[in-house]
Enzyme design. Structure first.
Site, short mmCIF file in Angstrom:
data_model
loop_
_atom_site.label_atom_id
_atom_site.label_comp_id
_atom_site.label_asym_id
_atom_site.label_seq_id
_atom_site.Cartn_x
_atom_site.Cartn_y
_atom_site.Cartn_z
CE LYS A 34 69.44 34.18 22.64
NZ LYS A 34 70.50 34.15 21.88
CB THR A 35 64.35 33.44 21.16
OG1 THR A 35 65.83 33.03 20.97
CG2 THR A 35 63.94 33.82 19.89
CG ASP A 51 69.74 37.24 19.27
OD1 ASP A 51 69.94 37.10 20.45
OD2 ASP A 51 69.07 36.10 18.61
CD GLU A 52 73.55 34.39 20.25
OE1 GLU A 52 74.43 34.97 21.37
OE2 GLU A 52 73.06 33.29 20.14
CD GLN A 105 75.64 31.14 26.39
OE1 GLN A 105 75.42 30.53 25.33
NE2 GLN A 105 74.57 31.85 26.95
NE ARG A 135 74.95 25.45 25.08
CZ ARG A 135 74.16 26.57 24.86
NH1 ARG A 135 73.08 26.85 24.23
NH2 ARG A 135 74.24 27.44 25.98
#
Length: 666
Positions: free
Chosen positions: A34-35, A211-212, A243, A598
């Site tokens: 994503k980043t 973001d997020e 998430q 994770r």
DNA sequence: ATTGGTAGTATTTTT
DNA sequence: TACTACCAAT
């Protein structure tokens, strides 16, 4: 010349990065790059001729903002990179408000209340407006107030909580202060009601990236809408509805689920190729999250087939659980030569970390504890910061209240209460009230003298501080020393060890101020702003620490570790008992999903038959989520078998070697 | 004004 | 178990 290369991205990432204009929703699953995609998009925009100063990237954490800046800096030449704004929602709001808050009746040097300050004021307000029989829990009130602000609650004074809400807001304003929610509320209000201000910012930012996005609340969505200028707006949001784990803090999953409602005809791109985990782990994650209603739907996949099975182990109790996990980690490390920092132990509640810490300490295994009480929540740190705030602005009542009798100066609660009453009536700050001659006539001569001496001290330092080129750190430090702050700090500690630790905390802040003076000219006020919004220093310190990571599931979002141990998979812990009564089990499932995703290489989930809660052992059923993940690659094992399994000879040799090494280190 | 004792309560926490 | 909030004693 940009270093941007399209062929580093997969087709979906490419499409996202090179989306021309108009709304864009990127549904980015865990570990899907994503980043990298956001940063690629920013570089692409610049390569297309968009001026860097017109690009705004918004994140939730300072850490994320910092990382984004770093990664942008790695892709563009430094001049262009530095023109791009990458900031948190809150920092952005502070920036907007510091120039125009006066239009809303604040002074532009308003102070910012962190949660601790907020709670303090709430407690005070509760004592004032509620009678003894209808007392409100301060923590609950804090929650309600935050929700209230996010939803534009118009409270009436009839209910106890409503009265607290209104009084709290009035007091805040009287103090020329904003809490974290206010920063958003007031920034939105400013942009909403003042077209001039709105246009100023709108014309500045032509492309926004958020973001997020699954964690945004109502106000943040409105802020984004208000800042989006073009039609259709160039708003690119990235997030993952699966998430969303901060609903209890006001995050609205609907922002991402109903994105089309807020921004018409968006392009929607799903990133589903996962670069983090094995397919075995992803399989378990996919099976789990499938059970949630209300989601966009996504299926993570990875080209790397197979991988270690996901282990599910039932252990007798929480103590054995800690020992088991720590032993497993030790064994894995020695057998495969894996560094400690490749392991993470994740759990639902901070309280679960204790047994683990004890166990790790006993075996001399290095670890870092993420989350829990922050450096900035330490009493001495807050005291030093409050002292600074007072020196800058004696009308900062909360700061003043914090330090007025720390160290003890003979100005106790009765005096303060009285002054508070007067100051509320006269609409004057506490400091003004206290130092007014007519107030001093109302208290004992001793108290009056104490107030006078304190006021004089403060005033004289303040004058020195305002002198151009003043060494703020030195002045503050001197003030603290002479007022007996450090002596009092030491005196109030039980052990000399604690005293040293606390003094270190206070000194650390002073050192930070010295550093700040060297690299910035924004002065003490600028330093305090940074400290309030920004726990960078804290996080940096934690990241430096090497070792096994102990972390809550919430704090683990966004991180990855080769080997993950997920503890306490029990009904009532995750899903938490309270979430069941509140009807938020879906969010708990997402939390579990975050935990699973994770893991890069291996994942072990444990649950206990008995767990000690509040001092007594309680029977625990396994979490229903464990059934949901069952399937290919998930191995349910018996604890006894693993514990009693014969250890290979080479492992024994390795264990001895590492044992020797550990002992030698001591 | 400050201290010490006890009773009651108990997720998660980007800013 | 552990933290804190409130009260009573100095």
């Amino acid at each position: 010349m940009s270093k941007f290369r399209l062929w580093d991205l997969n087709p979906e990432q490419q499409r996202a990065a090179t989306h021309e204009s108009g709304p864009l929703l990127i549904l980015a699953g865990a570990g899907t790059g994503k980043t990298r995609t956001i940063v690629a998009r920013i570089t692409w925009l610049v390569s297309q001729g968009v001026p860097p100063s017109g690009i705004l990237a918004v994140t939730f954490t300072n850490k994320a903002a910092r990382e984004m800046k770093e990664r942008i800096a790695g892709m563009l030449d430094s001049e262009k990179a530095s023109e791009i704004t990458a900031s948190t929602f809150h920092a952005l709001c502070v920036r907007i408000l510091r120039t125009d808050a006066d239009k809303l009746g604040y002074k532009n040097n308003f102070s910012i209340f962190d949660q601790g300050d907020q709670l303090g004021l709430i407690k005070k307000v509760i004592n004032r407006v509620t009678s003894h029989d209808e007392k409100v829990d301060p923590g609950l009130a804090q929650n309600m107030i935050s929700k209230g602000k996010n939803n534009g609650w118009n409270a009436n004074d009839e209910t106890a909580i409503g009265a607290v809400y209104n009084r709290y807001n009035r007091e805040l304003r009287a103090l020329n202060a904003m809490d974290f929610d206010d920063l958003l509320v007031q920034a939105v209000k400013l942009l909403d009601e003042h077209p001039g201000v709105r246009e100023k910012w709108r014309s500045r930012f032509r492309h926004m990236l958020v973001d997020e996005f699954q964690d945004t609340n109502n106000l943040q969505l409105r802020l984004v809408s208000l800042l989006a200028s073009d039609d259709p707006p160039n708003v690119c949001v990235v997030g993952d509805d699966d998430q969303s784990i901060y609903g209890w803090r006001g995050a609205e999953v609907s922002n991402i689920l109903e994105f089309e409602k807020h921004f018409r005809n968006p392009e929607i791109i799903r990133l589903e190729q996962n670069y983090r985990s094995t397919n075995t782990i992803l399989g378990a994650a996919n099976r789990l999250i499938k059970n949630n209603p209300r989601r966009r739907g996504k299926n993570l996949w990875s080209p790397q087939e197979g991988g270690d099975p996901v282990h599910v182990v039932c252990v007798p109790d929480d103590k054995k659980e800690a020992e088991f996990v720590v032993n497993e980690i030790g064994a894995l490390r020695t057998a495969n030569n894996i560094p400690w920092e490749h392991f993470a132990i994740a759990y639902r509640m901070n309280a679960q970390s204790r047994l683990l810490e004890e166990c790790l300490r006993r075996l001399r295994i290095p670890y870092r504890l993420v989350g829990g009480k922050s450096f900035f929540d330490r009493r001495e740190v807050k005291d030093v910061l409050a002292t600074m705030a007072c020196l800058i602005n004696p009308s900062d009542d909360v700061a003043l209240l914090r330090i007025i009798n720390t160290p003890p100066r003979g100005i106790g609660t009765t005096t303060v209460e009285l002054a508070l009453e007067h100051s509320a009536k006269a609409h004057k700050s506490l400091f003004e009230t206290l130092t007014a001659p007519e107030f001093r006539e109302q208290v004992s001569r001793k108290t009056a003298e104490a107030i006078r001496s304190f006021g004089d001290e403060l005033a004289s330092r303040r004058i020195r501080l305002l002198t151009p080129g003043a060494d703020a750190a030195h002045i503050v430090s001197q003030f603290l020393g002479e007022s007996g702050f450090f002596d009092d700090l030491k005196r109030s500690c039980k052990t000399p060890e604690e005293a040293l630790n606390r003094e270190g905390g206070a000194r650390e802040i002073l050192r930070a101020l010295t550093d700040h003076q060297k690299r910035s000219n924004s002065g003490l006020q600028g330093f305090l702003d940074e400290m309030m919004l920004d726990r960078e220093r804290d996080e940096d310190k934690k990241e430096e620490a090497k070792g096994v990571t102990l972390i809550t599931l919430h704090a683990a979002k966004g991180l990855e570790f080769p080997h993950v141990f997920l503890l306490g998979a029990e009904d009532g812990l995750i899903p938490h008992e309270r979430s069941k009564s509140e009807g938020t089990v879906d969010e708990e499932r997402r939390l579990f999903y975050v935990g699973i995703t994770r893991a890069m290489k291996s994942l072990t989930i444990t649950h206990c038959l008995h767990r000690t809660k509040f001092g007594t052992a309680m029977y625990c059923r396994p979490s229903p989520f464990l059934q949901e993940i069952e399937g290919e690659g998930v191995l349910v094992e018996s604890y006894e078998e693993i514990v009693n399994k014969p250890v290979a000879e080479q492992d024994i040799a390795a264990s001895f070697a590492s044992l020797r090494e550990m002992l030698a280190r001591d």
